[in-house]
Motif scaffolding. Structure first.
Motif, short mmCIF file in Angstrom:
data_model
loop_
_atom_site.label_atom_id
_atom_site.label_comp_id
_atom_site.label_asym_id
_atom_site.label_seq_id
_atom_site.Cartn_x
_atom_site.Cartn_y
_atom_site.Cartn_z
N GLY A 1 -71.54 63.76 -56.64
CA GLY A 1 -72.70 63.08 -57.66
C GLY A 1 -73.52 64.04 -57.74
N GLU A 2 -74.42 63.92 -59.19
CA GLU A 2 -75.46 65.17 -59.16
C GLU A 2 -76.86 63.99 -59.34
OE1 GLU A 2 -74.22 66.32 -63.09
OE2 GLU A 2 -73.46 68.44 -62.11
N ILE A 3 -78.01 64.46 -59.30
CA ILE A 3 -79.29 63.84 -59.08
C ILE A 3 -80.01 65.63 -60.30
CG2 ILE A 3 -80.95 63.40 -58.28
CD1 ILE A 3 -79.75 62.74 -56.40
N LEU A 4 -80.60 64.97 -61.21
CA LEU A 4 -80.80 65.96 -61.76
C LEU A 4 -82.82 65.26 -62.42
CD1 LEU A 4 -77.94 65.61 -63.31
CD2 LEU A 4 -79.00 67.35 -64.18
N LEU A 5 -83.81 66.03 -62.51
CA LEU A 5 -84.73 65.93 -62.25
C LEU A 5 -85.54 66.82 -63.68
CD1 LEU A 5 -86.89 64.23 -60.83
CD2 LEU A 5 -87.71 66.53 -59.64
N GLY B 1 -81.04 43.49 -55.80
CA GLY B 1 -80.26 43.60 -55.26
C GLY B 1 -80.56 42.55 -53.78
N GLU B 2 -79.31 42.44 -53.94
CA GLU B 2 -80.01 41.86 -52.29
C GLU B 2 -79.97 42.44 -50.82
OE1 GLU B 2 -76.30 38.21 -51.40
OE2 GLU B 2 -75.75 39.41 -52.46
N SER B 3 -80.43 42.11 -49.42
CA SER B 3 -80.69 42.99 -48.59
C SER B 3 -79.46 43.81 -48.44
CB SER B 3 -81.33 41.81 -48.01
OG SER B 3 -81.60 43.23 -46.62
N GLY B 4 -79.75 45.04 -48.33
CA GLY B 4 -78.27 46.21 -48.20
C GLY B 4 -77.16 46.40 -48.91
N ALA B 5 -77.91 46.17 -49.91
CA ALA B 5 -77.47 46.38 -51.30
C ALA B 5 -77.15 47.88 -51.92
CB ALA B 5 -78.04 45.73 -52.67
N GLY B 6 -78.21 49.05 -51.15
CA GLY B 6 -77.98 50.05 -51.38
C GLY B 6 -79.52 50.79 -51.71
N LYS B 7 -80.00 49.61 -52.06
CA LYS B 7 -81.53 50.27 -53.10
C LYS B 7 -82.62 51.19 -52.23
CE LYS B 7 -83.59 46.06 -52.94
NZ LYS B 7 -82.16 45.62 -52.02
N SER B 8 -82.78 51.21 -51.46
CA SER B 8 -83.47 52.10 -50.59
C SER B 8 -82.36 53.20 -50.32
CB SER B 8 -83.53 51.69 -49.27
OG SER B 8 -84.72 50.58 -49.47
N MET B 9 -81.85 53.21 -50.02
CA MET B 9 -80.82 54.76 -49.79
C MET B 9 -80.37 55.54 -51.72
SD MET B 9 -79.15 55.15 -47.00
CE MET B 9 -78.39 53.98 -45.82
N THR B 10 -80.70 54.83 -52.09
CA THR B 10 -80.36 55.23 -53.41
C THR B 10 -81.40 55.67 -53.99
OG1 THR B 10 -79.11 53.40 -54.01
CG2 THR B 10 -80.13 54.92 -56.21
N GLY B 11 -82.54 55.58 -53.03
CA GLY B 11 -84.25 56.11 -53.99
C GLY B 11 -84.12 56.88 -52.55
N ASN B 12 -83.76 56.92 -51.45
CA ASN B 12 -84.30 57.84 -50.54
C ASN B 12 -83.53 59.43 -51.04
OD1 ASN B 12 -85.54 55.84 -49.17
ND2 ASN B 12 -84.35 55.99 -47.19
N ALA B 13 -82.00 59.31 -51.68
CA ALA B 13 -81.71 59.85 -51.73
C ALA B 13 -81.50 61.05 -52.96
CB ALA B 13 -79.72 59.33 -52.17
N VAL B 14 -82.66 59.85 -53.43
CA VAL B 14 -82.97 60.84 -54.98
C VAL B 14 -84.64 61.60 -54.29
CG1 VAL B 14 -85.05 60.90 -56.99
CG2 VAL B 14 -82.77 59.51 -56.30
N VAL B 15 -84.60 60.95 -53.31
CA VAL B 15 -86.29 62.63 -52.86
C VAL B 15 -85.66 63.08 -51.59
CG1 VAL B 15 -88.06 61.16 -53.69
CG2 VAL B 15 -87.26 60.35 -51.47
N GLY B 16 -84.37 63.10 -51.42
CA GLY B 16 -83.94 64.04 -50.10
C GLY B 16 -84.26 63.59 -48.36
#
Ligand SMILES: Nc1ncnc2c1ncn2[C@@H]1O[C@H](COP(=O)(O)OP(=O)(O)OP(=O)(O)O)[C@@H](O)[C@H]1O
Ligand code: SF4
Ligand SMILES: [Mg+2]
Lengths: 327, 332
Positions: B70-74, B44-59
């Protein structure tokens, strides 16, 4: 690295030469030394003889060189006021200044680093904010005012601590120390706080800024992402990186403590070289003033060199000799 | 594969940032799974939220950004509710993260060995010597030559590519099940990019790690990913098997992305940029966020609610997906 050290040493020597020139110029141009040394009753022959004796008839460069030669051996001649060798007077006074500078430097360093870390880690906490505000006052109040305030509160009002002097001192060889008696230690407290407070707040603010900067770095983020605990992140990963830039400035600060000591020593009538210097100015005691100037600059330059070496010890990136590319 | 519990399961994740001008949603209703041994590419383009999604997963969201629903399940366990110490213990041990720039990811004042052994000892109950041996093994695994003699080196003594290998070793040394690699090759020389991608792929297959691979590079996606998620303005635009998405994109945005990247498969076709720019988060258009730039936009696209994967064909969030002729004929 060796090349760097050699370069730094050469720079230091150059600085000392320049300071030496200033000190020498004082001798030469502030008042006439011959006037100063001979009393009212003098003959032209006396003057000529003394001129020759002092080498004042020699060319400027020769005189300067001779001055440096003498200075390097610690020989600054006789004090105009006391008639004793200047080096002897300075050595007598030096322990008082060094002990005061050591205690306040230590206080500034330990207190500054500890408070800096604390205010960085607890950035938004109440106590951190109180400390930050208080530190603004510490930076903006002039040293002599702090000293007078402390004297007013702890000596005049509460009567807990002495307001002047060094207390009882113990003589060990050529050194006099106030560390071994109760009155000596008590007498140290107020001057040390007065002298160290400003440096402590500076170091604290510096450590805080650097630490906040470092805590934003990728490697801290990566360490967090690996589950490293906060304690290690703060005190192992971040602190070391914080100290690299802090060391230089801190080192310079500690150097300036000795210079700043003039004011504190005057306020507390502390019998160190600073007070000696102030008294020397009143009496235009040029040899003492010149010697003080040289002494302070040697210390400054020495501290600077040590700081540079510390820099190498902490940062492995500087330790390798760069063979290829720029720096 | 679908019957097994996925290593990572993100369900309707929403990340919000409160600002003075209202609440921004850098991640808006995103759902995806990643299974063991699978690489999910995220583009996705810059600013699409890619990093934000990853950071959310690892808290590791930077405040004021936070997960609002929403939910994150490991491996089937809820982790979006965890905080502080509990979350820290999972990081590194259950999920690793690889950042973009290997030059800044490593602590310059600690040796590579120090950083590895500290991470290992943080998560595994092993002694000093065992931790060191594991650290050496981890370096060998990522292809650092003469690992035993290089372990006491400082990061600056390694080249960029080697440093990224060290970063990967660090992310994997406590044997996590999930690795989030946020643009792991962007900062590297072109010549080493392929090596790092190949290394990630190998480790994923050998160790059965689930990998979320964030990248701008369609070539990397084509090379390494099993499935690909395309993000646009915080939302999923398309999610599907990499071959299908790359050869027959359903979402016009994906098609546009493909047309603007020089992929070998596209031969001599001219590169075509998507006109316009991604809207700013505070200023999203109604309906499909892509409609101002979309060649296929129709009235329906401008109306709320906009298309989502669930309300469309499950693969693209588009009312009028491309490349679906065959399916249409079959179902008709
Ligand atoms: N503190 C903040 N305040 C406002 N907006 C923010 C803040 N932090 C991030 N954003 C926005 O969140 C959005 C998502 O950013 P993110 O870093 O996830 O993008 P990305 O897809 O990783 O982009 P890139 O490819 O550039 O890394 C961006 O549009 C960014 O502008
Ligand atoms: S929903 Fe409409 S505007 Fe959005 S991508 Fe599909 S066709 Fe284009
Ligand atoms: Mg990013």
């Amino acid at each position: 690295m060796l090349a760097y050290i050699i370069r730094r040493v050469l720079q230091s020597i150059l600085v000392l030469f320049v300071v030496g020139l200033v000190a020498f110029a004082m001798f030469r141009f502030v008042g006439d030394p011959v006037d100063n040394m001979l009393g009212q009753e003098r003959t032209q022959a006396d003057i000529e003889r003394l001129r020759e004796q002092l080498g004042l008839d020699q060319p400027f460069v020769v005189q300067y060189w001779r001055f440096l030669e003498q200075a390097a051996q610690g020989n600054f001649g006789l004090s105009y006021r006391q008639g004793r060798p200047v080096s002897e007077i300075l050595l007598e006074r030096l322990p008082a200044t060094l002990e005061l500078a050591f205690v306040s430097g230590l206080m500034a360093l330990l207190g500054g680093i500890a408070l800096g870390i604390f205010t960085a880690i607890r950035r938004s906490g109440i106590s951190a904010n109180i400390i930050m505000t208080a530190s603004l006052i510490g930076v903006s109040l002039p040293t002599f005012l702090i000293g007078i305030l402390l004297i007013y509160v702890f000596s005049v009002e509460l009567g807990w601590l002495p307001s002047f002097g060094r207390g009882e001192v113990t003589r060990i060889g050529g050194w006099t120390t106030g560390f071994l008696t109760e009155s000596g230690l008590k007498a140290l407290i107020l001057p040390a706080i007065t002298l160290g407070l400003y440096q402590m707040t500076l170091i604290m603010r510096l450590v805080r800024t650097e630490m906040l900067e470092v805590l934003r770095m990728d490697y801290i983020r990566f360490a967090r992402a690996r589950g490293i605990r906060e304690k290690s992140i703060n005190f192992r990963h971040a602190l070391k990186n914080t100290l690299v830039p802090v060391i230089t400035i801190t080192g310079l600060q500690l150097g300036s403590i000795i210079a700043f000591a003039i004011i504190t020593e005057t306020v507390f009538q502390w019998p160190g070289v600073g007070l000696l210097f102030i008294n020397a100015i009143q009496f235009v005691d040029i040899p003492v003033m010149a010697a003080y100037l040289m002494l302070i600059s040697v210390m400054f330059v020495g501290i600077n060199l040590i700081v540079d070496m510390l820099y190498f010890a902490i940062d492995p990136r500087l330790r390798v000799d760069r063979t290829a590319g720029g720096h | 594969m679908t019957e097994k519990t996925p290593v990572l399961s993100v369900r309707n994740l929403v990340v919000e940032i409160p600002t003075r001008h209202g609440i921004l949603r850098p991640v808006d209703n995103v759902s995806y799974d990643i299974h063991a041994g699978e690489i999910l590419g995220v583009v996705g383009e810059s600013g699409a939220g890619k990093s934000m999604t990853g950071n959310a997963v690892v808290g590791l969201l930077d405040r004021p950004a936070r997960i609002t629903s929403g939910e994150i399940l490991l491996s089937g366990q809820h982790i979006h509710t965890l905080k502080g110490e509990a979350l820290r213990r999972l990081r590194g041990k259950m999920m690793g993260m690889i950042f973009q720039d290997p030059l800044t990811s490593l602590n310059p004042l600690l040796t590579v060995g120090d950083q590895l052994t500290e991470t290992i000892q943080e998560h595994l109950k092993v002694g000093q010597t065992e931790a060191r041996n594991r650290a050496i093994a981890a370096l060998e695994e990522v292809g650092i030559p003469a690992a035993r003699s290089r372990i006491d080196s400082y990061p600056h003594e390694f080249s960029g590519g080697m440093r990224q290998r060290v970063v990967i070793a660090l992310a994997l040394c406590a044997e996590p099940d999930l690795v989030i690699a946020d643009e792991p090759t962007t900062a590297l020389d072109v010549s080493v990019q392929a090596q790092i991608v190949a290394l990630l792929k190998r480790l994923c297959r050998e160790k059965g790690v689930a990998v979320m691979l964030v990248t701008h590079d369609m070539g990397v996606i084509a090379e390494a990913a099993d499935r690909v998620a395309v993000m646009y303005a915080g939302r999923l635009a398309e999610l599907g098997p990499v071959r299908e998405v790359l050869t027959a994109a359903h979402h016009p945005y994906t098609a546009g992305l493909m047309a603007s990247t020089p992929l070998a498969s596209q031969g001599k076709e001219r590169l075509r940029q998507i006109p316009g720019a991604m809207p700013r988060l505070g200023n999203l258009p109604d309906g499909c966020a892509f409609h101002p730039r979309c060649d296929y936009a129709q009235d329906r696209c401008r109306a709320n609610p906009g298309p989502t994967l669930d309300t469309c064909d499950g693969r693209a969030a588009c009312w009028f997906p491309l490349n679906t002729k065959q399916k249409d004929e079959v179902s008709a």
